[in-house]
Motif scaffolding. Structure first.
Motif, PDB file in Angstrom:
ATOM      1  N   LYS A 208       0.754  -1.309   0.242  1.00  0.00           N
ATOM      2  CA  LYS A 208      -0.033  -0.011   0.002  1.00  0.00           C
ATOM      3  C   LYS A 208       0.906   1.367   0.085  1.00  0.00           C
ATOM      4  CE  LYS A 208      -3.802  -2.256   0.732  1.00  0.00           C
ATOM      5  NZ  LYS A 208      -4.640  -2.401  -0.423  1.00  0.00           N
ATOM      6  N   PHE A 209       0.585   1.872  -0.851  1.00  0.00           N
ATOM      7  CA  PHE A 209       1.026   3.541  -0.949  1.00  0.00           C
ATOM      8  C   PHE A 209       0.116   4.635  -0.151  1.00  0.00           C
ATOM      9  CE2 PHE A 209       2.175   7.267  -3.733  1.00  0.00           C
ATOM     10  CZ  PHE A 209       2.904   7.560  -3.096  1.00  0.00           C
ATOM     11  N   ILE A 210       0.660   5.166   0.688  1.00  0.00           N
ATOM     12  CA  ILE A 210      -0.149   6.170   1.484  1.00  0.00           C
ATOM     13  C   ILE A 210       0.417   7.497   1.476  1.00  0.00           C
ATOM     14  CG2 ILE A 210      -0.851   6.469   4.056  1.00  0.00           C
ATOM     15  CD1 ILE A 210      -0.182   3.247   4.333  1.00  0.00           C
ATOM     16  N   ILE A 211      -0.595   8.583   1.651  1.00  0.00           N
ATOM     17  CA  ILE A 211      -0.315  10.176   1.646  1.00  0.00           C
ATOM     18  C   ILE A 211      -0.543  10.641   2.908  1.00  0.00           C
ATOM     19  CG2 ILE A 211      -0.553  12.197   0.452  1.00  0.00           C
ATOM     20  CD1 ILE A 211      -0.360  11.025  -1.943  1.00  0.00           C
ATOM     21  N   ARG A 212       0.525  11.141   3.388  1.00  0.00           N
ATOM     22  CA  ARG A 212       0.300  11.984   4.640  1.00  0.00           C
ATOM     23  C   ARG A 212       0.853  13.070   4.594  1.00  0.00           C
ATOM     24  NH1 ARG A 212       3.164   8.888   8.497  1.00  0.00           N
ATOM     25  NH2 ARG A 212       4.998  10.452   8.755  1.00  0.00           N
ATOM     26  N   VAL A 213       0.084  14.323   4.855  1.00  0.00           N
ATOM     27  CA  VAL A 213       0.450  15.577   4.679  1.00  0.00           C
ATOM     28  C   VAL A 213       1.128  16.360   6.136  1.00  0.00           C
ATOM     29  CG1 VAL A 213      -0.335  17.949   4.002  1.00  0.00           C
ATOM     30  CG2 VAL A 213      -1.179  15.832   2.723  1.00  0.00           C
ATOM     31  N   GLU A 214       2.107  16.582   5.984  1.00  0.00           N
ATOM     32  CA  GLU A 214       2.977  16.971   7.291  1.00  0.00           C
ATOM     33  C   GLU A 214       2.704  18.539   7.280  1.00  0.00           C
ATOM     34  OE1 GLU A 214       5.049  13.091   8.532  1.00  0.00           O
ATOM     35  OE2 GLU A 214       6.570  14.666   7.707  1.00  0.00           O
ATOM     36  N   ASP A 215       1.587  18.913   7.893  1.00  0.00           N
ATOM     37  CA  ASP A 215       0.996  20.254   8.008  1.00  0.00           C
ATOM     38  C   ASP A 215       1.128  20.923   9.317  1.00  0.00           C
ATOM     39  OD1 ASP A 215      -0.688  18.834   8.977  1.00  0.00           O
ATOM     40  OD2 ASP A 215      -2.435  19.893   7.742  1.00  0.00           O
ATOM     41  N   THR A 216       2.149  20.491  10.090  1.00  0.00           N
ATOM     42  CA  THR A 216       1.996  20.995  11.649  1.00  0.00           C
ATOM     43  C   THR A 216       3.022  22.358  11.545  1.00  0.00           C
ATOM     44  OG1 THR A 216       4.024  19.432  11.921  1.00  0.00           O
ATOM     45  CG2 THR A 216       1.819  18.934  12.785  1.00  0.00           C
ATOM     46  N   ASP A 217       3.683  22.585  10.768  1.00  0.00           N
ATOM     47  CA  ASP A 217       4.464  23.955  10.796  1.00  0.00           C
ATOM     48  C   ASP A 217       3.376  25.005  10.058  1.00  0.00           C
ATOM     49  OD1 ASP A 217       5.660  26.273  10.214  1.00  0.00           O
ATOM     50  OD2 ASP A 217       7.405  25.095   9.319  1.00  0.00           O
ATOM     51  N   LEU A 218       2.443  25.492  11.098  1.00  0.00           N
ATOM     52  CA  LEU A 218       1.343  26.301  10.840  1.00  0.00           C
ATOM     53  C   LEU A 218       1.685  27.580  10.235  1.00  0.00           C
ATOM     54  CD1 LEU A 218      -0.896  25.727  14.303  1.00  0.00           C
ATOM     55  CD2 LEU A 218      -0.810  24.527  11.963  1.00  0.00           C
ATOM     56  N   GLU A 219       2.907  28.297  10.452  1.00  0.00           N
ATOM     57  CA  GLU A 219       3.321  29.464   9.903  1.00  0.00           C
ATOM     58  C   GLU A 219       3.446  29.281   8.327  1.00  0.00           C
ATOM     59  OE1 GLU A 219       6.279  30.448  12.685  1.00  0.00           O
ATOM     60  OE2 GLU A 219       4.453  30.297  13.996  1.00  0.00           O
ATOM     61  N   ARG A 220       4.088  28.228   7.927  1.00  0.00           N
ATOM     62  CA  ARG A 220       4.749  27.945   6.767  1.00  0.00           C
ATOM     63  C   ARG A 220       3.784  27.098   5.596  1.00  0.00           C
ATOM     64  NH1 ARG A 220       9.827  25.343   7.251  1.00  0.00           N
ATOM     65  NH2 ARG A 220      10.130  25.968   4.834  1.00  0.00           N
ATOM     66  N   SER A 221       3.105  26.347   6.285  1.00  0.00           N
ATOM     67  CA  SER A 221       1.989  25.615   5.358  1.00  0.00           C
ATOM     68  C   SER A 221       0.980  26.120   5.010  1.00  0.00           C
ATOM     69  CB  SER A 221       1.387  24.423   6.485  1.00  0.00           C
ATOM     70  OG  SER A 221       2.548  23.594   7.006  1.00  0.00           O
ATOM     71  N   ARG A 222       0.502  25.869   3.529  1.00  0.00           N
ATOM     72  CA  ARG A 222      -0.666  26.610   3.038  1.00  0.00           C
ATOM     73  C   ARG A 222      -1.422  25.694   2.351  1.00  0.00           C
ATOM     74  NH1 ARG A 222       0.956  30.759   4.754  1.00  0.00           N
ATOM     75  NH2 ARG A 222       2.252  32.413   3.950  1.00  0.00           N
ATOM     76  N   PRO A 223      -2.839  25.944   2.343  1.00  0.00           N
ATOM     77  CA  PRO A 223      -3.675  24.848   1.540  1.00  0.00           C
ATOM     78  C   PRO A 223      -3.257  24.810   0.140  1.00  0.00           C
ATOM     79  CG  PRO A 223      -5.208  26.570   2.839  1.00  0.00           C
ATOM     80  CD  PRO A 223      -3.475  27.066   2.974  1.00  0.00           C
ATOM     81  N   GLU A 224      -2.888  25.990  -0.392  1.00  0.00           N
ATOM     82  CA  GLU A 224      -2.814  25.925  -2.051  1.00  0.00           C
ATOM     83  C   GLU A 224      -1.491  25.131  -2.202  1.00  0.00           C
ATOM     84  OE1 GLU A 224      -3.021  28.529  -0.252  1.00  0.00           O
ATOM     85  OE2 GLU A 224      -1.539  30.033  -0.505  1.00  0.00           O
ATOM     86  N   TYR A 225      -0.748  24.809  -1.242  1.00  0.00           N
ATOM     87  CA  TYR A 225       0.488  23.885  -1.309  1.00  0.00           C
ATOM     88  C   TYR A 225       0.071  22.633  -1.358  1.00  0.00           C
ATOM     89  CZ  TYR A 225       3.612  27.837  -1.014  1.00  0.00           C
ATOM     90  OH  TYR A 225       4.394  29.279  -1.215  1.00  0.00           O
ATOM     91  N   THR A 226      -0.724  22.063  -0.603  1.00  0.00           N
ATOM     92  CA  THR A 226      -1.125  20.971  -0.274  1.00  0.00           C
ATOM     93  C   THR A 226      -1.841  20.688  -1.817  1.00  0.00           C
ATOM     94  OG1 THR A 226      -1.595  21.068   2.043  1.00  0.00           O
ATOM     95  CG2 THR A 226      -2.981  19.539   0.914  1.00  0.00           C
ATOM     96  N   GLU A 227      -2.570  21.584  -2.195  1.00  0.00           N
ATOM     97  CA  GLU A 227      -3.445  21.165  -3.236  1.00  0.00           C
ATOM     98  C   GLU A 227      -2.511  20.911  -4.556  1.00  0.00           C
ATOM     99  OE1 GLU A 227      -5.954  20.808  -6.353  1.00  0.00           O
ATOM    100  OE2 GLU A 227      -6.374  20.768  -3.986  1.00  0.00           O
ATOM    101  N   ASN A 228      -1.509  21.903  -4.741  1.00  0.00           N
ATOM    102  CA  ASN A 228      -0.475  21.573  -5.570  1.00  0.00           C
ATOM    103  C   ASN A 228       0.467  20.353  -5.500  1.00  0.00           C
ATOM    104  OD1 ASN A 228       2.860  21.963  -6.428  1.00  0.00           O
ATOM    105  ND2 ASN A 228       1.653  23.428  -7.650  1.00  0.00           N
ATOM    106  N   ILE A 229       0.651  19.738  -4.411  1.00  0.00           N
ATOM    107  CA  ILE A 229       1.261  18.712  -4.243  1.00  0.00           C
ATOM    108  C   ILE A 229       0.488  17.302  -4.673  1.00  0.00           C
ATOM    109  CG2 ILE A 229       2.366  17.027  -2.399  1.00  0.00           C
ATOM    110  CD1 ILE A 229       3.195  19.688  -0.924  1.00  0.00           C
ATOM    111  N   LEU A 230      -0.818  17.537  -4.289  1.00  0.00           N
ATOM    112  CA  LEU A 230      -1.505  16.262  -4.574  1.00  0.00           C
ATOM    113  C   LEU A 230      -1.911  16.250  -6.107  1.00  0.00           C
ATOM    114  CD1 LEU A 230      -4.150  16.444  -1.402  1.00  0.00           C
ATOM    115  CD2 LEU A 230      -2.164  15.133  -1.811  1.00  0.00           C
ATOM    116  N   SER A 231      -2.065  17.441  -6.714  1.00  0.00           N
ATOM    117  CA  SER A 231      -2.645  17.545  -8.050  1.00  0.00           C
ATOM    118  C   SER A 231      -1.105  17.181  -8.874  1.00  0.00           C
ATOM    119  CB  SER A 231      -3.128  18.814  -8.490  1.00  0.00           C
ATOM    120  OG  SER A 231      -2.030  19.851  -8.304  1.00  0.00           O
ATOM    121  N   GLY A 232       0.092  17.284  -8.342  1.00  0.00           N
ATOM    122  CA  GLY A 232       1.071  17.091  -8.912  1.00  0.00           C
ATOM    123  C   GLY A 232       1.345  15.463  -8.895  1.00  0.00           C
TER     124      GLY A 232
END
Ligand code: GLU
Length: 481
Positions: free
Chosen positions: A36-60
């Motif tokens: 199994k291949f699993i995706i985990r978004v490590e978004d605990t750095d609240l200052e630098r994490s952005r939803p648009e980057y998550t979007e970009n990573i998943l769509s990439g």
């Protein structure tokens, strides 16, 4: 045992080529092992994490065709799990409250540096008495939580890429902070930190193999201690080599292009990107084979064929691989990728009526493409009733006898031109004018295409003929002679 691997991107930027390559290795390994291949978004750095980057990573990752079996999971939604683990470690006496102020830590570092020692936390609050703790609390100090790392502890693991690895506890910077200071009065501790969250997640998600960049090796040593402290099995580790620039340094933003989006924008296709990236560090059992679909590579993939040494980024090879995919792609599929470039360059098409013509055009120019935008120059030779004439084409037109040759071809063009007729016309004109066929072809190319080089001449002619542009172009060439 079912193999379970994960890619754990931090959404602090667009999908980076290093992360994408790590994702590919994880995906290949999972598919090879029927795992199994699993995706985990490590978004605990609240200052630098952005939803648009998550979007970009998943769509990439989707663009690269790396389908995942579970997730995406988000660390910010899993804080309770991390808190429980910290409480467990505190209860077991494997973690403690440290009340050092920023100034004290700063001073510690300065003293160590002055003595030429590597800066580290000197574990001074490891053994505080209850009274000392109360005194700090009374001063209004708020603690961080530190996890105990014994200096004399040797940490060893067998890395599937790098072989036997060993770290000394004393090289890990002292007892490690696993939670920030509490934000509200009622809390014992604040936000759980990176290394702890990774381990808690990898345990909870039953990750069997951690495949990630070699820049995480020091984290691995710390994380192994956390697995043990939490009473969990340690997964198998495999640290992939870094991607290097031409100078042999880690590929970075300074090298210009680093995100998958950049490559996409430049006109690389996902199949080529995936193929190129899997060769950044991995060698196939048949080392001469360079073109792989992801599925095919998955069948052959093994981590022991991943190199330890850094992988140099090679533009020439990437371009070559991209051109191979463009040359082989079926025209109906390729035309869809080319249309946006043509439209952006101002070409207008009747997308229903023109489709067969566009597909023939696409087949004709495909062998000349390295990057998708190359199609703009190629179409300019074919998608217009007239063309400008290059110096060399004009020279050719001025040669003795060329006017007659062009006139003869022009008058021989029937209403419905087909592949056989084109050959017959050229052969007849060659014979009638008693010249070499090469001269006829060169002159005809100059007149029809305005250049002495370009795509297959007979095919180009057929295409232009379908629009009635061959006659217009030859007539126009005659006015230049
Ligand atoms: N979030 C980390 C990164 O983006 C990856 C951590 C891991 O794979 O364990 O570098």
């Amino acid at each position: 045992m079912t193999v379970r691997v994960r890619i754990a991107p931090s959404p602090t930027g667009n999908l980076h080529i290093g992360t994408a390559r790590t994702a590919i290795f994880n995906w290949l390994f999972a598919r090879n092992q029927k795992g199994k291949f699993i995706i985990r978004v490590e978004d605990t750095d609240l200052e630098r994490s952005r939803p648009e980057y998550t979007e970009n990573i998943l769509s990439g990752l989707k663009w690269l065709n790396l389908d995942w079996d579970e997730g995406p999971f988000f660390q910010t939604q899993r804080m309770d799990l991390y808190r429980q683990a910290i409480e467990t470690l505190l209860a077991k006496g494997l973690a403690y409250k440290c009340y050092c102020s920023t100034q004290e830590l700063e001073q510690m570092r300065e003293e160590q540096t002055a003595k030429n020692l590597a800066p580290r936390y000197d574990n001074r609050h490891r053994q505080l008495t209850a009274e000392e703790r109360s005194a700090f609390e009374a001063e209004g100090r708020k603690p961080v939580i530190r996890f105990i790392i014994e200096d004399d502890r040797e940490i060893v693991w067998n890395d599937l890429i790098r072989g036997g690895m060993s770290w000394q506890g004393s090289d890990l910077g002292g007892d490690m902070v696993i939670a920030r200071t509490p934000e509200t009065d009622g809390e014992i501790f604040g936000q759980p930190l990176y290394n702890l969250a990774v381990v808690v997640d990898d345990i909870d998600m039953k990750i069997t193999h951690v495949i990630r960049g070699e820049d995480h090796i020091a984290n691995t040593a710390k994380q192994i201690l956390l697995y043990e402290a939490l009473g969990a099995d340690v997964p198998v580790f495999a640290h992939t080599p870094l991607i290097l620039n031409q100078e042999g340094r880690k590929l970075s933003k300074r090298d210009g292009v680093t995100s998958i989006d950049d490559f996409k924008r430049m006109g690389y296709v996902p199949q080529a990107m995936g193929n190129y990236m899997l060769l950044l560090g991995w060698t196939a059992p048949d080392s001469t084979q360079e073109i792989f679909g992801l599925q095919e590579a998955a069948e052959l993939f093994s981590l022991d064929r991943v190199n330890k040494a850094g992988a140099k980024f090679d533009w020439q090879k990437l371009n070559w691989i991209n051109s191979q995919y463009l040359h082989k792609m079926p025209a109906p599929q390729l035309v869809e990728l080319l249309l946006p470039y043509w439209q952006e360059a101002g070409y207008e098409f009747d997308l229903t009526g023109d489709r067969p013509w566009l597909e023939s055009l696409t087949s004709l120019i495909a062998p000349s493409l390295t990057l998708l935008p190359d199609c703009v120059k190629e179409v300019s030779l074919l998608h217009s009733p007239e063309v400008p004439y290059s110096e060399t084409a004009l020279n050719q037109l001025q040669q003795a006898g060329v006017k007659d040759i062009i006139t003869a071809i022009l008058s021989a063009i029937p209403d419905n031109l087909d592949g056989n007729t084109t050959q017959t016309i050229i052969n007849d004109v060659t014979k009638a004018h008693n010249v070499k066929k090469g001269v006829v072809m060169k002159s005809f190319r100059a007149a029809l295409m305005g250049e002495l080089q370009g795509p297959d001449l007979m095919q180009s002619w057929l295409l232009l003929n379908q629009k009635g542009w061959d006659k217009l172009r030859l007539q126009s060439a005659l006015t230049k002679i």
